[in-house]
Design a protein around this motif. Structure first.
Motif, PDB file in Angstrom:
ATOM      1  N   THR A   1       0.846  -1.189   0.000  1.00 52.68           N
ATOM      2  CA  THR A   1       0.000   0.000   0.000  1.00 52.68           C
ATOM      3  C   THR A   1       0.880   1.238   0.000  1.00 52.68           C
ATOM      4  O   THR A   1       2.090   1.160   0.175  1.00 52.68           O
ATOM      5  N   ALA A   2       0.264   2.386  -0.172  1.00 51.33           N
ATOM      6  CA  ALA A   2       0.987   3.653  -0.263  1.00 51.33           C
ATOM      7  C   ALA A   2       1.904   3.867   0.943  1.00 51.33           C
ATOM      8  O   ALA A   2       1.583   3.500   2.055  1.00 51.33           O
ATOM      9  N   GLY A   3       3.048   4.495   0.688  1.00 55.60           N
ATOM     10  CA  GLY A   3       3.943   4.893   1.759  1.00 55.60           C
ATOM     11  C   GLY A   3       5.099   3.970   2.045  1.00 55.60           C
ATOM     12  O   GLY A   3       5.908   4.264   2.914  1.00 55.60           O
ATOM     13  N   TYR A   4       5.218   2.871   1.330  1.00 51.91           N
ATOM     14  CA  TYR A   4       6.293   1.931   1.628  1.00 51.91           C
ATOM     15  C   TYR A   4       7.340   1.801   0.525  1.00 51.91           C
ATOM     16  O   TYR A   4       8.361   1.176   0.734  1.00 51.91           O
ATOM     17  N   VAL A   5       7.084   2.339  -0.649  1.00 44.76           N
ATOM     18  CA  VAL A   5       7.998   2.184  -1.770  1.00 44.76           C
ATOM     19  C   VAL A   5       8.327   3.559  -2.351  1.00 44.76           C
ATOM     20  O   VAL A   5       7.427   4.339  -2.660  1.00 44.76           O
ATOM     21  N   TYR A   6       9.615   3.840  -2.486  1.00 42.16           N
ATOM     22  CA  TYR A   6      10.079   5.133  -2.976  1.00 42.16           C
ATOM     23  C   TYR A   6      10.802   4.914  -4.301  1.00 42.16           C
ATOM     24  O   TYR A   6      11.667   4.046  -4.399  1.00 42.16           O
ATOM     25  N   LEU A   7      10.460   5.713  -5.292  1.00 41.97           N
ATOM     26  CA  LEU A   7      11.008   5.550  -6.633  1.00 41.97           C
ATOM     27  C   LEU A   7      11.547   6.877  -7.145  1.00 41.97           C
ATOM     28  O   LEU A   7      10.974   7.929  -6.885  1.00 41.97           O
TER      29      LEU A   7
ATOM     30  N   VAL B   1       7.298   9.468  -5.393  1.00 47.65           N
ATOM     31  CA  VAL B   1       8.096   9.460  -6.614  1.00 47.65           C
ATOM     32  C   VAL B   1       8.837  10.788  -6.721  1.00 47.65           C
ATOM     33  O   VAL B   1       8.266  11.844  -6.452  1.00 47.65           O
ATOM     34  N   ASN B   2      10.107  10.742  -7.124  1.00 46.36           N
ATOM     35  CA  ASN B   2      10.848  11.978  -7.359  1.00 46.36           C
ATOM     36  C   ASN B   2      11.523  11.918  -8.723  1.00 46.36           C
ATOM     37  O   ASN B   2      11.832  10.852  -9.232  1.00 46.36           O
TER      38      ASN B   2
END
Length: 168
Positions: A106-112, A145-146
């Protein structure tokens, strides 16, 4: 596995065209932990290209998903960390490989990110990014995402590293 003060890592002119996946994964470097014995070191990545897909996948440990492990994927560098002083310089790198969340979290655990996925919010590394480009799609939670390609992070004055990466 030798550790030494002022260690230097230089990656120049490399290309990744393979499909890479993991918890912390990048086209050139997935994750580097800088400890006290490497205080004062430097990581330099110059003129490197990633054309392969980079993805975060779900990893199980003791039958539990590692959803709190700051999962990260970046076209060049997955996860920047370290409680000790060092420099990270990424110059003239190109990412054309898609960066994708395939974890199912779910949202908030993976950064790309197009160049750097994310990093420890309180790193002490000085980070410089310049002349980098991205032509790929970064697919994940829009809040995590950045697409930062050029900027300088000063640990003494720039604040939270994760927030710095996401700032325009």
């Amino acid at each position: 596995n030798q550790r030494r003060a002022n260690a230097k890592i230089n990656i120049t002119g490399c290309t990744n065209s393979g499909i890479l996946s993991g918890v912390r994964v990048g086209g050139m470097i997935g994750d580097v932990h800088v400890s006290s014995s490497e205080n004062g070191g430097a990581i330099t990545i110059n003129e490197c290209d990633n054309t392969g897909e980079i993805s975060v996948i779900r990893v199980q440990a003791n039958n539990n998903a590692l959803k709190d492990a700051w999962n990260a994927a970046g076209g060049i560098f997955g996860f920047v960390q370290g409680g000790y002083n060092y420099t990270l310089t990424i110059t003239g790198c190109k990412n054309s490989g898609n960066v994708v969340d395939k974890s199912g979290y779910t949202a908030g655990y993976v950064y790309l990110g197009s160049i750097i996925g994310t990093g420890d919010p309180t790193i002490k590394a000085a980070v410089t990014m310049s002349e980098n480009t991205n032509t790929a799609t970064i697919s994940g939670d829009p809040n995590e995402v950045n697409n930062k390609l050029e900027s300088t992070y000063d640990p003494a004055s720039s604040g939270d590293f994760k927030a710095w990466l996401k700032a325009a």
